[in-house]
Write an enzyme that holds these catalytic residues in place. Structure first.
Site: not given
Lengths: 377, 377
Positions: A99, A272, A310, A312, A315, A341
């Protein structure tokens, strides 16, 4: 360095949803392509808190944001440049965005002087005096070396009078011209930022002026700063159609899962937000079934993963009971796992959303997600 | 469950160094084999602070220790048992060891009563009252379900009079008998713990008594509690030769890299210590060139990895300058990365030491390491 900017960046629109403004695309940058709509986690000082780059990749992250304000104060843009730029410094090899520093100057620092020439402020870390001008914001971002950089914009508060908002819009336009003129590197895409609060006329004024400057991409700033969700969506309804359809559109600092979906349905491509990581550090998990609070007693003996839908790394390996235990014992691994996660959840949400758009069922996707989340968004 | 304990555990001595007592072996446990000498990181409450199991594997970690005292207080051994035991609870699939809780009861908790029957203490977390007996220490460790468990021992301070030390040695022996008799699971190896401070006669008394109880492995406790290094090495000179050569020997709570080498050269096979992770969290890195302090200004523009001779994931990806920046900005990733590297450094040190022993050059290895470390051990 190649010139001009366009060759290094190519935004290919691949499909627009039949019932909404939602679109999928592929945005090519010098550090790889980003499938849009995409969500960038925030690596404020060059680190997404607690997570190494490999863990970000495993969560499906495509692109990372870093904050110019924080990096300029510490370690300093010259040091990052000397160490090879942000990619080499942080170990993140994929696309990055910085930014302009404007938002933090107006929210975090102690503002000392603001005029057309520049803004003067004191660091929130040690009170030392800094100056930021459009030229300097570009120069710093060129030293940092992200793929995508932002024009310096003026970010007034949510509740300022219309005259102040008007002034900020026009100053943001004048600064955008100076940023464009100051750009020396052409392997970075410089985005203009549309301001104007929740005022339709000012958003139109800002978008029109910036559009004539032909930036390779456009951000919508000044939202998610205190207005309610309906006002934000309304503002997007007015603003997004004014942005060139063939360039990426980035909604800064947003937001909750529902906000991402609503904005994508209005034609936004890039986001974002600190929410998945900040809330993760505080014990709040995002799931297909809505928000869960890991400190709650109800999870004490809960063998289920954070989110049963999930896949991931968190998980696949850990139970809610274990993550809860880590939080209650103040173990660093608790915030790490829950942030990890949550980022994976956000990435999966956008991946699923991209698929839904390709199949012309974006609005249905929104309904299904809302039903799953229940009362908690 | 199989019975007796031996079949699940097999300790194969593979080579003893020609010039020292150093030995390499392979210790088979229900969750895999451990190449010895080996170092276990400390996962106090079921998490090696900040690091996920995959990161431990990438650092070369073979076996992890968890603290019975902490887990018994929070979340409670019954809850860990209900959730499938420590392996399932923490996600660490390899060999694990739990201590007996004795050390923490005598150092961390507020001791209320100590007699032959049991010890009564107040939790350091909330002051609530707990009792720990030999039977209960075994029962809790059976609920936790590590591969290797420890007899409850009495751990008096470093400077107590000889009569107190004597009393503690004999109580530790009586408790060891009760622990052995209380053991119900036979898929866990129960180790006896030799006490006796730095007193040769008491160490002999303790070792002799415990040896007659035929434990599948022996720990040396009561060291690294304030005595100086020379006293510790001297005590090992007296004690280790009294332990059965065909069983693993575990030096508890030790220590610095030099301490590991000195103890291995005296015949020790197994170690645990918080040093690499605790010091890592505080900004101290272990390297082939000695200790480095990451907060120091000298690392501000240092592009080198933490350790130029290290191939760990941290050294492959990040510069000293970046890790320093993370520490100065109080970013969680700083402690994570430095702990990760320090563990990798310890694992690599022991792996190199095992190779040196196989090639009968253990003493030379010590000299080379010492020369590399310079003044900082």
């Amino acid at each position: 360095m190649s010139s001009p900017a366009e060759p290094a960046f190519r935004f290919s629109l691949e499909h627009t949803d039949r019932g909404t403004q939602a679109r999928v695309g592929s945005w090519h940058t010098p550090h790889g392509a980003v499938a849009t709509p995409a969500f960038m986690p925030v690596g404020t000082i060059g680190s997404v808190k607690g997570l190494a780059p490999d863990q970000l990749l495993q969560a499906g992250v495509q692109m990372v944001l870093a904050n110019t304000y924080h990096l300029a104060l510490r370690p300093g843009a010259d040091i990052v440049a000397e160490l090879g730029g942000l990619h080499r410094f942080t170990g993140w090899k994929g696309p990055m965005l910085t930014d302009s520093g404007g938002f933090q100057v107006f929210s975090l620092a102690r503002l000392t002087r603001l005029d057309d020439e520049q803004v003067v402020f004191r660091s929130h870390i040690d009170g030392s005096l800094f100056e930021l001008s459009p030229e300097k914001a570009v120069r710093i971002q060129e030293q940092l070396g992200a793929d995508c950089i932002m024009c310096l914009d003026e970010c007034p508060g949510h509740d300022v009078p219309e005259e102040r908002l008007f002034e900020a819009v026009d100053r943001t336009t004048r600064w955008a011209i100076r940023c464009r003129d100051a750009q020396a590197r052409h392997d970075q895409a410089l985005f203009g930022i549309v301001q104007g609060g929740t005022n339709r006329r000012l958003r139109e004024r800002s978008a029109e002026a910036l559009r004539s400057l032909e930036f390779p991409g456009y951000a919508v700033g000044g939202l998610s700063v205190g207005e309610d969700a309906a006002e934000m969506y309304q503002t997007l309804d007015w603003t997004v159609p004014l942005l060139p359809p063939d360039r990426p559109r980035y909604l800064m600092g947003v937001g909750r899962p529902i906000d991402l979906i609503e904005a994508v349905l209005r034609g936004v491509d890039l986001f974002d937000c600190v929410l998945p990581t900040r809330n993760g550090r505080n014990g709040m998990g995002f799931t297909h079934g809505g928000i869960i609070r890991l400190r709650n007693q109800v999870h004490q003996r809960d063998e289920r993963p954070l989110d049963e839908k999930c896949a991931c790394p968190v998980c696949r390996q850990f139970s809610r009971a274990y993550v809860r235990h880590l939080f209650l014992a103040n173990e660093m691994l608790g915030p790490v796992l829950l942030s990890w996660h949550n980022l994976a959840y956000y990435q999966q949400l956008l991946s699923d959303l991209r698929e839904a758009i390709r199949e012309d069922r974006a609005a249905e996707f929104r309904s299904v997600q809302l039903a799953g989340w229940g009362a908690s968004l």
